[in-house]
Write a protein that holds these residues in place. Structure first.
Motif, PDB file in Angstrom:
ATOM      1  N   LYS A  10       0.844  -1.200   0.000  1.00 56.76           N
ATOM      2  CA  LYS A  10       0.000   0.000   0.000  1.00 56.76           C
ATOM      3  C   LYS A  10       0.877   1.247   0.000  1.00 56.76           C
ATOM      4  O   LYS A  10       1.655   1.457   0.931  1.00 56.76           O
ATOM      5  CB  LYS A  10      -0.930  -0.023   1.216  1.00 56.76           C
ATOM      6  CG  LYS A  10      -1.847  -1.239   1.212  1.00 56.76           C
ATOM      7  CD  LYS A  10      -2.425  -1.551   2.574  1.00 56.76           C
ATOM      8  CE  LYS A  10      -3.197  -2.872   2.531  1.00 56.76           C
ATOM      9  NZ  LYS A  10      -3.682  -3.283   3.860  1.00 56.76           N
ATOM     10  N   ARG A  42      -3.059   5.718   1.326  1.00 54.45           N
ATOM     11  CA  ARG A  42      -4.211   5.413   2.179  1.00 54.45           C
ATOM     12  C   ARG A  42      -5.020   6.685   2.384  1.00 54.45           C
ATOM     13  O   ARG A  42      -4.458   7.786   2.440  1.00 54.45           O
ATOM     14  CB  ARG A  42      -3.774   4.905   3.553  1.00 54.45           C
ATOM     15  CG  ARG A  42      -3.330   3.458   3.616  1.00 54.45           C
ATOM     16  CD  ARG A  42      -3.034   3.088   5.044  1.00 54.45           C
ATOM     17  NE  ARG A  42      -2.646   1.707   5.257  1.00 54.45           N
ATOM     18  CZ  ARG A  42      -3.489   0.702   5.463  1.00 54.45           C
ATOM     19  NH1 ARG A  42      -4.792   0.947   5.487  1.00 54.45           N
ATOM     20  NH2 ARG A  42      -3.045  -0.520   5.664  1.00 54.45           N
ATOM     21  N   SER A  52      -5.447   2.282  -0.547  1.00 50.72           N
ATOM     22  CA  SER A  52      -6.435   1.693   0.358  1.00 50.72           C
ATOM     23  C   SER A  52      -7.306   2.785   0.980  1.00 50.72           C
ATOM     24  O   SER A  52      -6.825   3.875   1.289  1.00 50.72           O
ATOM     25  CB  SER A  52      -5.727   0.905   1.473  1.00 50.72           C
ATOM     26  OG  SER A  52      -6.649   0.488   2.457  1.00 50.72           O
TER      27      SER A  52
END
Length: 391
Positions: free
Chosen positions: A186, A189, A330
């Motif tokens: 990731k 975010r 994410s």
């Protein structure tokens, strides 16, 4: 003495040879239930993992946290002139209360381990510790700071200052939150915030004296519709009214009502924008007073040049190991976002592959554990090597 890493040959072979040990440790730590709200339970897990950290030459300590279990912090003594450490970030706590195991015990079937907390994120803790074991087995004394936290699932504010100090003292921050299903790390975010909008009206009898009342629920309903309009999928901004409470009986005009609101955003500027919008709400009914509590909690992890550099290094390590690696953005929050907000080189999602975070079908693909451990070990070594001061 400076460590030079010129090859990763044999690293993945070593971690795969220890796959059964990784599985055994994951099963063991999953059977130590550690909900955020049970400090002694979290402390038991911290103590077990402290022993693992000590076995690879780190000096572990359990740092007390007000209102929670302890932080597990483990360091390798740093020699003068050596590189700053890599911070290995993770959380000890889960969302599952003590007793969940009785109804849903850990089980292993067809190469998959299932159990509460396995994916989010006890597999990541195991991956981090076995990455250190792999380096230790090769005689590489990489400067690291292990920092496993006790309240990530609820509120990191009690230790945020300490955590940010450790982030600032590190050459990079690697977070062992679970991989995206399929194995992606990731690099972005969303940030998050939680607010509660309170409506204060005036109660009255719904039949005999309706006009005397000021209906807090009706006011709140109109506000919730407006708040929902702040959501902009193209912009990556959302405002979700997830809980509403109010009223006593159907024959009473309600004087109190409240709504809980979750907000998400891709940039800190949009986080401040949506907070200003919520604080600017005004009542439709002048007889109803509105108050707002809460605020922004997690900053976003933005794909900055510093984040992109760590990802590029991870891709290079994965390629040398013969492993694929991709990236995702994410919508969930994590403590890695604080490192990104501080401008630190950061990569998230280095934990085990699987799915079902916070769900009853939570599971980990066991073959991913040695692969992630080798990736993390190689990445740690390369990051330290690249940040080491020149002779």
């Amino acid at each position: 003495m400076k460590t030079s890493v010129t090859t990763l040959d044999g690293l993945l072979t070593w971690t795969r040879a220890h796959a059964e040990e990784m599985t055994a440790l994951l099963k063991e730590v999953c059977e130590i239930e550690s909900p955020s709200t049970d400090p002694p339970a979290v402390a038991a897990l911290a103590a077990r993992l402290a022993a693992e950290a000590g076995a690879v030459g780190l000096v572990p300590e359990l740092v007390p946290v007000h209102g929670g279990g302890p932080i597990l912090r483990a360091r390798r003594p740093v020699e003068a002139g050596s590189a700053n450490p890599v911070m290995l970030l993770g959380h000890l706590d889960t969302v599952w209360p003590v007793g969940t195991l009785a109804a849903r015990p850990v089980r292993i079937e067809n190469g998959v381990l299932r159990g509460p907390g396995c994916y989010d994120m006890k597999a990541g803790l195991v991956v981090a510790l076995f990455a250190l074991r792999a380096l230790h087995a090769r005689g590489l004394q990489i400067p690291v700071t292990v920092f496993f936290t006790p309240l990530e699932e609820v509120d990191c504010e009690p230790y945020r200052v300490l955590m940010e100090a450790e982030m600032n003292a590190s050459c990079a921050v690697l977070d062992f939150e679970p991989a995206w299903p399929g194995g992606a790390v990731k690099t972005s975010r969303k940030g998050s915030g939680s607010f509660t909008l309170h409506a204060h009206g005036r109660a009255s009898h719904a039949g005999a004296d309706l006009s005397r009342g000021a209906n807090a629920i009706v006011e709140l309903a109109r506000q919730c519709l407006d708040i929902s309009k702040l959501t902009d999928p193209q912009r990556g901004v959302s405002a979700n009214v997830g809980v509403i409470r109010g009223g006593l009986r159907s024959n009473v005009v309600p004087d109190l009502a409240e709504a809980e609101i979750d907000v998400r955003f891709l940039t800190i500027e949009d986080g401040h924008w949506i907070e200003r919008a919520l604080r600017a709400v005004r009542p439709y009914d002048a007889q109803v007073k509105l108050t707002l509590s809460g605020g922004l909690h997690y900053p976003p992890l933005e794909r900055s040049p510093a984040v992109a550099r760590v990802y590029a290094e991870a891709v290079a390590v994965a390629s040398e190991l013969g492993l694929p690696l991709s990236e995702v953005a994410s919508g969930g929050a994590s403590e890695a976002s604080f490192a990104g907000a501080l401008g630190r080189p950061t990569l998230d999602g280095l934990g085990g592959d699987g799915d079902g975070a916070h769900a009853e079908d939570e599971h980990v693909i066991l073959s991913s554990l040695p692969e992630r451990a080798a990736l993390a070990a190689g990445l740690m070594a390369r990051l330290v090597e690249s940040s080491r001061p020149s002779a």
